[in-house]
Design an enzyme around this catalytic site. Structure first.
Site: not given
Ligand code: HEM
Length: 337
Positions: A95, A63, A247, A67, A194
């Site tokens: 962030n 992530r 997966d 970002h 995700h």
């Molecule tokens: C499609 C639009 C996307 C939205 C709206 C979005 C939004 C979010 C949100 C709200 C979270 C949780 C953050 C929290 O509650 O602290 C999250 C977690 C995450 N996102 Fe996304 N995301 C998107 C796309 C992506 C993309 C493109 C990637 C990577 C290429 C990604 C990778 C991740 C990962 C791996 C997590 C978990 C992080 C952790 O456990 O520390 N996301 N995302």
């Protein structure tokens, strides 16, 4: 000075000024082969050790790269700490209290600095760490293009506006990714990230308590740890079945209305991306290939080069002196045109 002695045309110098300030880097997978042959193995072992201590760290590092890249390109701007007279991106809405992995990046960076001081950029480190994280959790591999340089600045406002919010509709998601050059198909593939990691209650509460397109049993179990008020930072897995395996289970979740975020379920809600979710759900190999290709594309967003950039020794601190020296140099040449 060459400018004074030579007969080069002012137009050439103007072009030089332009290039010094704005040129895009030509990235290459062998960028560190001679300057820091151990760069890739150092990053790989740093990531493996962090992920073996805590599997979620793989998700957090992935992530971090996203970002970074969506805010003025993959330039490590996301890593800069705030100071008394500098505001970076860490306090941006998407962030703050959410991005993780900075310490892991610091640890690996200090190993890189010992092996080859001042050579490997923080932006490349984050890009390679994202790839190694996905691999460590069982996902696909890809060749990371290298040679990005680090920014001297960051943009809080761009972080707030360019990183997609979990409240977005399908058309909002398609548009946010299209602004960065991605197709809807690539957006769906990248959202497959995700399949690993966690989200805070505050990120999915509105969906949990207000939406109908959520599996009832799933919602009941989520409410235990995410009350209608309080518990904002309580975590739930983004993929309820296998949150530490990279997966295609995320897409299977969506088909049975077990998407955690509003934005997740938007990808399978009777709209134009349903078919892509079905494809990735039934064909893991297609997802892995499309994901890896989209990650390469994401990693190539606006790489920096030239004197308006730097190789940071400490990823949290911009070396303004280098930036200023470059600026002075640029102005000096431009004044002579
Ligand atoms: C499609 C639009 C996307 C939205 C709206 C979005 C939004 C979010 C949100 C709200 C979270 C949780 C953050 C929290 O509650 O602290 C999250 C977690 C995450 N996102 Fe996304 N995301 C998107 C796309 C992506 C993309 C493109 C990637 C990577 C290429 C990604 C990778 C991740 C990962 C791996 C997590 C978990 C992080 C952790 O456990 O520390 N996301 N995302």
């Amino acid at each position: 000075m060459a400018c004074e002695r030579s007969s080069v045309k002012p137009a050439f110098l103007l072009l030089l000024c332009f290039l010094l300030g704005t040129a895009s880097a030509q990235l290459s997978s062998t960028f560190y082969s001679t300057s820091c042959p151990k760069a890739l193995s150092t990053i790989k072992s740093g990531v493996s050790s962090a992920v073996s201590k805590e599997a979620r760290m793989g998700a957090s590092l992935l992530r971090l790269h996203f970002h970074d890249c969506f805010v003025n390109g993959c330039d490590a701007s996301v890593l800069l700490d705030d100071t008394a007279n500098f505001t970076g991106e860490k306090t941006a809405g998407p962030n703050s209290n959410s991005l993780r992995g900075f310490d892991v990046i610091d640890t690996i960076k200090s190993q890189l600095e010992s092996a080859c001081p001042g050579v490997v950029s923080c932006a490349d480190l984050v890009a390679v760490a994202a790839r190694d994280s996905v691999v460590a959790l069982g996902g696909p591999s890809w060749t990371v293009q290298l040679g990005r340089r680090d920014s001297t600045t960051a943009s809080l406002s761009a972080a707030n506006s360019n990183i997609p919010a979990p409240t977005l509709s399908l058309s909002g998601l398609i548009s946010a990714f299209s602004k960065k050059g991605f197709t809807a198909k690539e957006m769906v593939a990248l959202s497959g990230s995700h399949t690993i990691g966690q989200a805070r209650c505050t990120s999915f509460r509105t969906r949990l308590y207000n939406e109908n397109n959520i599996n009832a049993t799933f919602a009941t179990s989520l409410k235990v740890n995410c009350p209608s008020s309080g518990g904002d930072s309580n975590l739930s897995p983004l993929d309820t079945t296998s949150p530490t395996s990279f997966d295609n289970a995320y897409f299977k979740d969506l088909q049975i209305q077990k998407g955690l975020l509003h934005s997740d379920q938007q990808l399978f809600n009777g709209g134009s991306t349903d078919a892509q979710v079905n494809t990735y759900s039934s064909n893991s190999a297609t997802f892995m290939t499309d994901f890896a290709n989209a990650m390469v594309k994401m990693g190539n967003l606006s790489p920096l080069t030239g004197s308006s950039s730097q190789i940071r020794k400490n990823c949290r601190e911009g070396e303004l002196s280098i930036g200023m020296a470059g600026l002075v140099f640029n102005i000096d040449i431009c004044m002579r045109v």
